[in-house]
Write a protein that holds these residues in place. Structure first.
Motif, PDB file in Angstrom:
ATOM      1  N   SER A   1       0.722  -1.341  -0.172  1.00 25.69           N
ATOM      2  CA  SER A   1      -0.058   0.072   0.043  1.00 25.69           C
ATOM      3  C   SER A   1       1.105   1.242   0.114  1.00 25.69           C
ATOM      4  N   HIS A   2       2.147   1.119  -0.053  1.00 24.30           N
ATOM      5  CA  HIS A   2       2.905   2.254  -0.035  1.00 24.30           C
ATOM      6  C   HIS A   2       3.062   3.116   1.551  1.00 24.30           C
ATOM      7  N   THR A   3       2.528   2.285   2.436  1.00 22.39           N
ATOM      8  CA  THR A   3       2.423   2.933   3.622  1.00 22.39           C
ATOM      9  C   THR A   3       3.678   2.726   4.441  1.00 22.39           C
ATOM     10  N   PRO A   4       3.897   3.146   5.616  1.00 18.97           N
ATOM     11  CA  PRO A   4       5.221   3.164   6.253  1.00 18.97           C
ATOM     12  C   PRO A   4       5.401   1.488   6.856  1.00 18.97           C
ATOM     13  N   LEU A   5       6.735   1.237   6.809  1.00 19.52           N
ATOM     14  CA  LEU A   5       6.947  -0.074   7.305  1.00 19.52           C
ATOM     15  C   LEU A   5       7.509  -0.243   8.558  1.00 19.52           C
ATOM     16  N   SER A   6       7.587  -1.164   9.374  1.00 20.24           N
ATOM     17  CA  SER A   6       8.044  -1.234  10.698  1.00 20.24           C
ATOM     18  C   SER A   6       9.385  -1.634  10.600  1.00 20.24           C
ATOM     19  N   PRO A   7      10.306  -0.810  11.355  1.00 21.81           N
ATOM     20  CA  PRO A   7      11.538  -1.269  11.443  1.00 21.81           C
ATOM     21  C   PRO A   7      11.938  -2.564  11.934  1.00 21.81           C
ATOM     22  N   ASP A   8      10.960  -3.391  12.198  1.00 24.42           N
ATOM     23  CA  ASP A   8      11.300  -4.795  12.777  1.00 24.42           C
ATOM     24  C   ASP A   8      11.770  -5.311  11.370  1.00 24.42           C
ATOM     25  N   VAL A   9      11.033  -5.160  10.169  1.00 25.89           N
ATOM     26  CA  VAL A   9      11.451  -5.733   8.957  1.00 25.89           C
ATOM     27  C   VAL A   9      12.896  -5.592   8.667  1.00 25.89           C
ATOM     28  N   ALA A  10      13.328  -4.262   8.919  1.00 24.20           N
ATOM     29  CA  ALA A  10      14.903  -4.428   8.288  1.00 24.20           C
ATOM     30  C   ALA A  10      15.669  -5.184   9.269  1.00 24.20           C
ATOM     31  N   LYS A  11      15.222  -4.944  10.492  1.00 25.58           N
ATOM     32  CA  LYS A  11      16.071  -5.815  11.552  1.00 25.58           C
ATOM     33  C   LYS A  11      15.891  -7.320  11.114  1.00 25.58           C
ATOM     34  N   LYS A  12      14.966  -7.624  10.991  1.00 23.33           N
ATOM     35  CA  LYS A  12      14.755  -9.020  10.626  1.00 23.33           C
ATOM     36  C   LYS A  12      15.741  -9.619   9.324  1.00 23.33           C
ATOM     37  N   ILE A  13      15.558  -8.710   8.300  1.00 18.46           N
ATOM     38  CA  ILE A  13      16.247  -8.886   7.142  1.00 18.46           C
ATOM     39  C   ILE A  13      17.784  -8.932   7.287  1.00 18.46           C
ATOM     40  N   SER A  14      18.317  -8.093   8.146  1.00 12.93           N
ATOM     41  CA  SER A  14      19.705  -7.852   8.173  1.00 12.93           C
ATOM     42  C   SER A  14      20.156  -9.179   9.045  1.00 12.93           C
ATOM     43  N   THR A  15      19.424  -9.973   9.578  1.00 10.46           N
ATOM     44  CA  THR A  15      20.060 -11.182  10.093  1.00 10.46           C
ATOM     45  C   THR A  15      19.753 -12.418   9.383  1.00 10.46           C
ATOM     46  N   LEU A  16      18.938 -12.322   8.332  1.00  7.72           N
ATOM     47  CA  LEU A  16      18.819 -13.539   7.445  1.00  7.72           C
ATOM     48  C   LEU A  16      20.038 -14.243   6.937  1.00  7.72           C
ATOM     49  N   PRO A  17      20.236 -15.584   6.625  1.00  7.47           N
ATOM     50  CA  PRO A  17      21.461 -16.099   6.076  1.00  7.47           C
ATOM     51  C   PRO A  17      21.180 -15.798   4.520  1.00  7.47           C
ATOM     52  N   GLY A  18      22.267 -15.312   3.897  1.00  6.45           N
ATOM     53  CA  GLY A  18      22.277 -15.186   2.565  1.00  6.45           C
ATOM     54  C   GLY A  18      22.025 -13.856   2.045  1.00  6.45           C
ATOM     55  N   VAL A  19      21.701 -12.927   3.085  1.00  9.01           N
ATOM     56  CA  VAL A  19      21.787 -11.533   2.838  1.00  9.01           C
ATOM     57  C   VAL A  19      23.124 -10.873   2.896  1.00  9.01           C
ATOM     58  N   LYS A  20      23.549 -10.308   1.824  1.00  8.41           N
ATOM     59  CA  LYS A  20      24.894  -9.783   1.815  1.00  8.41           C
ATOM     60  C   LYS A  20      24.924  -8.278   2.520  1.00  8.41           C
ATOM     61  N   ALA A  21      23.921  -7.609   2.278  1.00 11.06           N
ATOM     62  CA  ALA A  21      23.871  -6.145   2.758  1.00 11.06           C
ATOM     63  C   ALA A  21      22.473  -5.911   2.522  1.00 11.06           C
ATOM     64  N   SER A  22      21.921  -4.929   3.214  1.00  7.85           N
ATOM     65  CA  SER A  22      20.758  -4.168   3.660  1.00  7.85           C
ATOM     66  C   SER A  22      20.773  -2.824   4.037  1.00  7.85           C
ATOM     67  N   SER A  23      19.641  -2.100   3.825  1.00  7.45           N
ATOM     68  CA  SER A  23      19.685  -0.781   4.318  1.00  7.45           C
ATOM     69  C   SER A  23      18.129  -0.487   4.369  1.00  7.45           C
ATOM     70  N   PRO A  24      17.534   0.350   5.466  1.00  7.61           N
ATOM     71  CA  PRO A  24      16.282   0.873   5.290  1.00  7.61           C
ATOM     72  C   PRO A  24      16.377   2.281   4.486  1.00  7.61           C
ATOM     73  N   LEU A  25      15.232   2.693   4.021  1.00 13.48           N
ATOM     74  CA  LEU A  25      15.113   4.212   3.460  1.00 13.48           C
ATOM     75  C   LEU A  25      14.147   4.483   4.298  1.00 13.48           C
ATOM     76  N   ARG A  26      14.296   5.606   5.138  1.00 17.39           N
ATOM     77  CA  ARG A  26      13.491   6.279   6.105  1.00 17.39           C
ATOM     78  C   ARG A  26      13.420   7.662   5.852  1.00 17.39           C
TER      79      ARG A  26
END
Length: 839
Positions: free
Chosen positions: A532-557
């Motif tokens: 819906s293009h509404t704001p995203l919880s910061p928990d999503v970025a935290k969850k993604i950063s800990t996933l195996p296979g993720v080389k790099a990630s960054s939120p856009l806030r």
């Protein structure tokens, strides 16, 4: 003269039928647009007004215009304000409302509702334990964490019943809630196809605000208290951070907003109706010119027995008035049907429209009749005036038939000046309005020049026409025999194809530019955001950063702020990883130094603000606290990446509620179906979250462009249909004019097949002439518009859709063949002896 004019109209029913149809289509489009937009607008207005039945005065957050200390949103309303509002004289009750986004998944895991229309709010029980806004149809109200109620339409669509577990998302993470109740509502959002989930107030505050805070307070007046009186009492006790508005004013404002929202659609549809009418003008003028030419001797006799020039002109205009009136009335009736059909069509696409009657306002009736009559009379005025100026003796001898050299020179000179001025304005301007004026002048100039252009362009087809023997030769000669008539017929088709080709060129070029921009600006494999293009919880970025296979990630806030006193949105990113996820060209500096207190900025903003590498700027953050930011890099911005970027640690301490717009992700194994699936599963198979690679982003934009283009094609098809009627009309009347000639051709040996072939080839040549001009002009206008677009879209480059242009030319040929079917059959069936005797 009046009786003579009416008799002429009735005597030429078949000839004028095409003219009536041409005007009718344009009028039907106008009236259909007005009926459709009025009906939808009134239905939404009445539906929204029902939403204010349980409120007399609404209290909303308000920020003082001169408050520059806190650049964020206005402070929420408090429990203390709610208690104060409930106690003012004249208040019967006060209800606190908290709302936000809430995506509902059906039992198959798919998103229910219309994205932005997926809302969540709170159930606020009154003294009787019920919320009057949401009457319960089944079950009970939610009473704690883990419980929700759904509107009846959403529950039915998703297949939920009381007691079921519902998967929802308000900002990213999946929440599993027990459905305790189903309610009915007059909420316009639900009527339009959205969904509404209700939580208890404490849970809603936790999800959408803070404990004890509300987005709005609705106050109901006691019996005998007016809305204005209650508003006055509330204004006495509430602070300046709260603003009061009566329900009547809210309803009026919402009605105005709905009307304004419909204005864009109405304007666009009326513009295409105008194009159809503009094309229709050529057909009407052509028809009346030919009718007047065929009745030259009749009009000359009228002059000879005493009719004045004015009376002759008036007789032609009376005919036009009758035709315009008939076309206006039938067009209005057809438009009412179109309006009803459009509403049904919109409903069949899944969009739910509030029930309501079909609205045919007096303004729609007047506008439709006025358009039909005025357009027809204006188009017939010039042929009528020209006929009245012919001396009776000259008319009887037909010496008037050939246009003078002087008139042709004047016409060609005017056309050349208009075309040159239009081309110059189109190419040399940075203004959309001036470019539109230039395009209009160019079209008119080319139309004026088409008689001159017809001879060389049609002559180029001679080698092909020779293949068809004597029929081809005669068809070519007939096509250029009357250049003005050929020009008027071809121009109707030319205008439609000019617009279609120009739009296709622009759409294809913009699509390629966006593809290139996505490739050039983003290194990330995926972008994660709310559907819906509404704001995203910061928990999503935290969850993604800990996933195996993720080389790099960054939120856009995004964070509102004031930089050097001016409003500026700051974009928060992970300064340590953002360089691996983007591919931006830096004029100076880099992402390497993007730490707390540093910022990188796009070159346009830096130039406008006079900033350089190392510049220090004053920042006022969302909470009103102040600080300093140092420019550590200046990069070349684009439509996807621009603005002022800082590390998230710079803005996080100042945010009242931390949310992200999206998260950029780079995987060790790159882009593949398996990596996307692993991300989706890790985020709980959440239908509210979309995971897109660069191709998905490009395809999303391509879908929007294709949808818009297909809508425009559909609307412009009306102009092409009108153009087809023009070709049919011209050929049919031309066959009537040449009856004697056709009879002679039959007499000297040309068989019926040869006559049919001659008429069909003439139609084909005229249609292709209009098609070639239309495609050529469309490419030019598309190129010129692209020069303007390219100044704001750096990756823009001209893309010529050769396949579609070939289809457009083929469409022109098909138009010519179809338009000739009836006239060719009529010509072939003429009795040769009767035709030879005809005058």
């Amino acid at each position: 003269m009046f009786r003579t004019a009416l008799r002429n109209v009735l005597a030429h029913k078949a000839r004028l039928l095409m003219t009536v149809l041409a005007v009718l289509l344009g009028v039907a489009f106008v009236s259909g647009t007005l009926v459709f937009t009025s009906t939808i607008s009134e239905a939404y207005q009445k539906s929204s007004q029902k939403g204010f039945d349980h409120v007399d005065v609404a209290i909303q957050p308000h920020r003082q215009a001169d408050d520059k200390e806190r650049p964020g949103a206005a402070p929420k309303l408090t429990q203390r304000m709610l208690d104060q509002a409930a106690k003012v004289p004249g208040a019967a009750s006060a209800t606190g409302t908290v709302n936000g986004f809430a995506a509902i998944a059906d039992k198959n895991g798919k998103l229910v509702g219309e994205g932005f229309g997926s809302a969540g709010s709170n159930y606020y029980p009154g003294t009787d334990g019920k919320d009057a806004r949401y009457p319960l149809k089944d079950g009970r109200a939610p009473k704690g964490t883990g419980e929700i109620a759904l509107d009846a339409k959403t529950a039915d669509r998703a297949g939920y019943k009381v007691g079921d577990t519902v998967r929802i998302s308000v900002n990213g993470p999946v929440l599993e809630q027990k459905l305790t109740g189903v309610f009915t509502t007059d909420d316009g959002n639900v009527s339009a196809g959205g969904s509404l989930a209700l939580f208890d107030t404490a849970t809603a505050q936790q999800l959408y605000a803070k404990p004890g805070e509300f987005n709005e307070i609705d106050v109901k007046a006691a019996a005998g208290t007016s809305q204005d009186a209650l508003k006055t009492e509330l204004d006495k006790v509430l602070p300046k951070t709260a603003e009061t508005t009566t329900a009547k004013q809210l309803a009026d404002d919402q009605a105005k907003a709905i009307a304004q929202g419909m204005d864009g659609m109405k304007t666009a549809m009326l513009a295409f109706a105008g194009i159809s009418l503009f094309v229709g003008i050529f057909i009407i003028a052509n028809t009346f010119t030919m009718l007047v030419a065929q009745r030259t001797k009749e009009l000359a006799l009228l002059r000879a027995v005493g009719a004045s020039r004015r009376q002759v002109t008036r007789s032609v205009l009376i005919e036009a008035l009758v035709v315009g009136t008939v076309a206006g009335v039938t067009g209005l009736l057809a438009g009412i049907g179109i309006g009803a059909g459009l509403r049904s069509l919109l409903g069949s696409t899944g969009a739910e429209i509030p029930a309501g009657p079909l609205v045919v306002s007096p303004g729609t009736v007047v506008a439709s009749l006025a358009v039909g009559i005025v357009i027809t009379v204006l188009a017939a005025w010039l042929p009528g005036r020209r006929a009245a100026k012919i001396p009776p003796v000259a008319a009887m001898n037909s010496v008037h038939a050939v246009a003078t050299t002087r008139s042709l020179v004047v016409r060609n000179t005017i056309g050349a000046v208009l075309a040159a001025a239009g081309a110059a304005l189109t190419v040399a301007t940075d203004s959309k309005a001036v470019m539109g004026l230039g395009a209009g002048l160019l079209l008119i100039g080319v139309f004026v020049l088409t008689p001159l252009l017809s001879r060389p362009v049609i002559a180029a087809a001679s080698p092909v026409m020779r293949l068809f023997g004597i029929s081809g030769k005669l068809a070519r000669q007939n096509a250029v025999r009357n250049p003005r008539r050929t020009a008027a017929t071809a121009s109707a088709l030319m205008i439609g194809l000019t617009l279609i080709t120009g739009l296709t060129v622009i759409a294809g070029s913009v699509q390629k530019a966006i593809d290139k921009m996505a490739t050039d600006a983003i290194r990330a494999d995926y972008v994660v955001s709310m559907a819906s293009h509404t704001p995203l919880s910061p928990d999503v970025a935290k969850k993604i950063s800990t996933l195996p296979g993720v080389k790099a990630s960054s939120p856009l806030r995004e964070a509102p702020s004031r930089i050097d006193g001016d409003f500026q949105n700051l974009t928060g990113v992970d300064g340590a990883t953002i360089d691996e996820l983007t591919k931006l060209d830096f004029a100076s500096g880099s992402f390497a130094d993007l730490t707390a207190g540093k910022a990188v900025v796009d070159d346009t903003t830096a130039k406008n603000r006079g900033w350089k590498l190392g510049s220090t700027v004053d920042a006022t953050f969302e909470d009103g606290r102040k600080g300093k930011l140092t420019v550590s890099g200046i990069y070349k911005g684009n439509a996807l990446m621009n603005g002022m970027m800082v590390d998230v640690t710079t803005i996080a301490p100042h945010e009242s509620r931390i949310t992200d717009q999206q998260v950029m992700v780079k995987m060790s194994s790159g882009v593949s179906d398996s990596t996307k699936d692993s991300l989706r599963k890790a985020l709980g198979d959440n239908p509210a979250i979309q995971i897109q690679d660069k191709k998905d982003i490009s395809n999303d934009i391509a879908k929007m462009i294709s949808l818009l283009l297909n809508m425009l094609y559909g609307l412009l098809a009306m102009a092409v249909i009108v153009a087809v009627l023009g070709v049919v009309n011209t050929l049919a009347m031309s066959v009537f004019e040449r009856s004697q000639e056709i009879g002679m051709l039959r007499a000297i040996g040309l068989d019926r097949k040869g006559i049919k072939r001659m008429v069909r080839l003439e139609s084909l040549v005229i249609s292709l002439f209009g098609g070639v001009l239309g495609v050529g002009l469309g490419v030019f206008l598309g190129w010129a518009a692209g020069q303007l677009i390219g100044k704001s879209l750096s990756t823009y480059e001209l893309v010529l859709p050769w396949d579609r242009m070939a289809v457009f030319l083929l469409l022109s040929a098909v138009v010519g063949v179809l338009a000739a079917l009836w006239p060719a059959r009529r010509a072939a069936r003429l009795n040769m002896l009767a035709a030879i005797k005809a005058e």
